[in-house]
Design a protein around this motif. Structure first.
Motif, PDB file in Angstrom:
ATOM      1  N   ILE A  10       0.850  -1.191   0.000  1.00 15.29           N
ATOM      2  CA  ILE A  10       0.000   0.000   0.000  1.00 15.29           C
ATOM      3  C   ILE A  10       0.892   1.249   0.000  1.00 15.29           C
ATOM      4  CG2 ILE A  10      -1.822   1.270   1.190  1.00 15.29           C
ATOM      5  CD1 ILE A  10      -2.732  -1.483   0.222  1.00 15.29           C
ATOM      6  N   LEU A  11       0.615   2.184  -0.904  1.00 16.88           N
ATOM      7  CA  LEU A  11       1.324   3.460  -0.932  1.00 16.88           C
ATOM      8  C   LEU A  11       0.686   4.406   0.072  1.00 16.88           C
ATOM      9  CD1 LEU A  11       1.655   3.936  -4.807  1.00 16.88           C
ATOM     10  CD2 LEU A  11       3.360   3.013  -3.222  1.00 16.88           C
ATOM     11  N   VAL A  12       1.532   5.039   0.892  1.00 19.08           N
ATOM     12  CA  VAL A  12       1.040   5.911   1.966  1.00 19.08           C
ATOM     13  C   VAL A  12       1.722   7.274   1.863  1.00 19.08           C
ATOM     14  CG1 VAL A  12       0.858   6.239   4.454  1.00 19.08           C
ATOM     15  CG2 VAL A  12       0.644   3.935   3.487  1.00 19.08           C
ATOM     16  N   ILE A  13       0.924   8.333   2.011  1.00 21.41           N
ATOM     17  CA  ILE A  13       1.430   9.706   1.977  1.00 21.41           C
ATOM     18  C   ILE A  13       0.860  10.443   3.183  1.00 21.41           C
ATOM     19  CG2 ILE A  13       1.528  11.851   0.653  1.00 21.41           C
ATOM     20  CD1 ILE A  13       0.654   9.920  -1.795  1.00 21.41           C
ATOM     21  N   MET A  14       1.739  10.985   4.016  1.00 17.28           N
ATOM     22  CA  MET A  14       1.322  11.706   5.218  1.00 17.28           C
ATOM     23  C   MET A  14       1.584  13.201   5.070  1.00 17.28           C
ATOM     24  SD  MET A  14       0.144   9.187   6.903  1.00 17.28           S
ATOM     25  CE  MET A  14      -0.346  10.177   8.348  1.00 17.28           C
ATOM     26  N   PRO A  15       0.849  14.051   5.820  1.00 15.83           N
ATOM     27  CA  PRO A  15       1.124  15.488   5.799  1.00 15.83           C
ATOM     28  C   PRO A  15       2.559  15.788   6.231  1.00 15.83           C
ATOM     29  CG  PRO A  15      -0.968  15.034   6.876  1.00 15.83           C
ATOM     30  CD  PRO A  15      -0.290  13.713   6.700  1.00 15.83           C
ATOM     31  N   ASP A  16       3.037  16.960   5.862  1.00 15.92           N
ATOM     32  CA  ASP A  16       4.439  17.329   6.115  1.00 15.92           C
ATOM     33  C   ASP A  16       4.811  17.336   7.584  1.00 15.92           C
ATOM     34  OD1 ASP A  16       5.279  18.104   3.271  1.00 15.92           O
ATOM     35  OD2 ASP A  16       3.471  19.294   3.571  1.00 15.92           O
ATOM     36  N   ASP A  17       3.880  17.689   8.440  1.00 13.29           N
ATOM     37  CA  ASP A  17       4.208  17.821   9.860  1.00 13.29           C
ATOM     38  C   ASP A  17       3.926  16.551  10.656  1.00 13.29           C
ATOM     39  OD1 ASP A  17       1.477  17.978   9.536  1.00 13.29           O
ATOM     40  OD2 ASP A  17       1.185  19.585  10.989  1.00 13.29           O
ATOM     41  N   VAL A  18       3.663  15.446   9.973  1.00 13.82           N
ATOM     42  CA  VAL A  18       3.344  14.186  10.652  1.00 13.82           C
ATOM     43  C   VAL A  18       4.433  13.152  10.364  1.00 13.82           C
ATOM     44  CG1 VAL A  18       1.707  12.271  10.816  1.00 13.82           C
ATOM     45  CG2 VAL A  18       0.866  14.620  10.546  1.00 13.82           C
ATOM     46  N   ASN A  19       4.977  12.589  11.423  1.00 20.42           N
ATOM     47  CA  ASN A  19       6.019  11.566  11.286  1.00 20.42           C
ATOM     48  C   ASN A  19       5.607  10.335  12.084  1.00 20.42           C
ATOM     49  OD1 ASN A  19       8.452  10.226  10.762  1.00 20.42           O
ATOM     50  ND2 ASN A  19       9.434  11.122  12.553  1.00 20.42           N
ATOM     51  N   LEU A  20       5.139   9.319  11.391  1.00 22.00           N
ATOM     52  CA  LEU A  20       4.670   8.099  12.045  1.00 22.00           C
ATOM     53  C   LEU A  20       5.741   7.003  11.918  1.00 22.00           C
ATOM     54  CD1 LEU A  20       0.923   7.854  10.964  1.00 22.00           C
ATOM     55  CD2 LEU A  20       1.963   9.185  12.800  1.00 22.00           C
TER      56      LEU A  20
END
Length: 259
Positions: free
Chosen positions: A78-88
């Motif tokens: 699965i390709l995942v893209i998170m917002p710039d200020d989120v680091n999971l």
């Protein structure tokens, strides 16, 4: 803007032979304005880019976005893209089931979609049992990789049908691991995308307007793919089990304290 939405770098993916700088140079020569780095279960390729960006302005005219190709327990890649200020950090620990991944990504403002959904049985969402018994999960995807250079024409045709039937945004990605495959697929975006948050907004507001490309001339033999599926599945399951504690701890911390 023209992007390659599925890119593997040697800085992050052990099976890639393309350094992040070489990747950028090759894409720029083909008229691309950006790329989404999607290394396997790691952001190390993007981290390599950040080091380059801090020391040089050589690539100021090119956009590098941060993504990950995540190995789920039950639905392939699965390709995942998170917002710039989120680091999971948990996105670098393979093995979440699809439903947990969807909940986690959406809870923190990200988007996700299946890579090569009709590709190899052990890598692709629509070839996995989870989507066959819980088809409702398809509605939760934000996009579908509708064109992948590594896939057959039939596989890409079926992926495009998913886009049409479920009214999803379609991505095109080269899934390149070799220099000769870089830039063979594209995604067109009718917006000025400069960061991950821009891309997420473009997906949600219908600004992704096209995708396409060229399949590789040679495809893997189906019989070979099937023969590889059993050992690969065993390999993946051993890694999921080995990382189970780390994954649980990451998720527990995440929902107690936030990203």
């Amino acid at each position: 803007m023209k992007f390659d939405m599925h890119c593997h770098t040697s800085n992050g993916s052990f099976d890639s032979r393309v350094d992040i700088e070489e990747y950028i140079e090759l894409l720029r020569m083909e008229g691309f304005q950006g790329m989404l780095v999607t290394d396997h279960n790691t952001y190390n390729g993007y981290r390599a880019w950040e080091k380059i960006r801090r020391r040089t302005h050589k690539y100021d005219d090119f956009v590098v976005l941060k993504g990950v190709e995540y190995d789920t327990r039950d639905a392939g890649h699965i390709l995942v893209i998170m917002p710039d200020d989120v680091n999971l950090k948990v996105l670098e620990v393979r093995g979440m089931p699809l439903r947990q991944l969807i909940y986690t990504v959406h809870a923190f403002g990200g988007i996700l979609g299946p890579a090569h959904p009709y590709g190899a049985p052990y890598l692709s969402a629509m070839r996995c049992r989870r989507l066959k018994i819980q088809g409702d999960l398809l509605h939760a995807f934000d996009f579908v990789e509708a064109f992948n250079t590594c896939e057959t024409k039939e596989s890409n045709r079926q992926a495009k049908r998913l886009v049409d039937v479920y009214h999803k945004v379609g991505f095109g990605g080269s899934d390149s691991h070799r220099p000769q495959d870089v830039g063979l697929a594209f995604t067109e975006i009718d917006a000025d995308v400069r960061c991950n948050s821009d891309l997420i907004y473009a997906v949600k507001t219908g600004k992704v307007v096209g995708f396409g490309g060229m399949e590789r001339e040679k495809q893997k033999n189906v019989a070979v793919q099937r023969a590889m599926s059993v050992p690969f599945r065993m390999y993946n399951r051993s890694l999921w089990a080995a990382k189970a504690m780390s994954r649980r701890n990451n998720l527990k911390h995440l929902f107690q304290h936030g990203a």
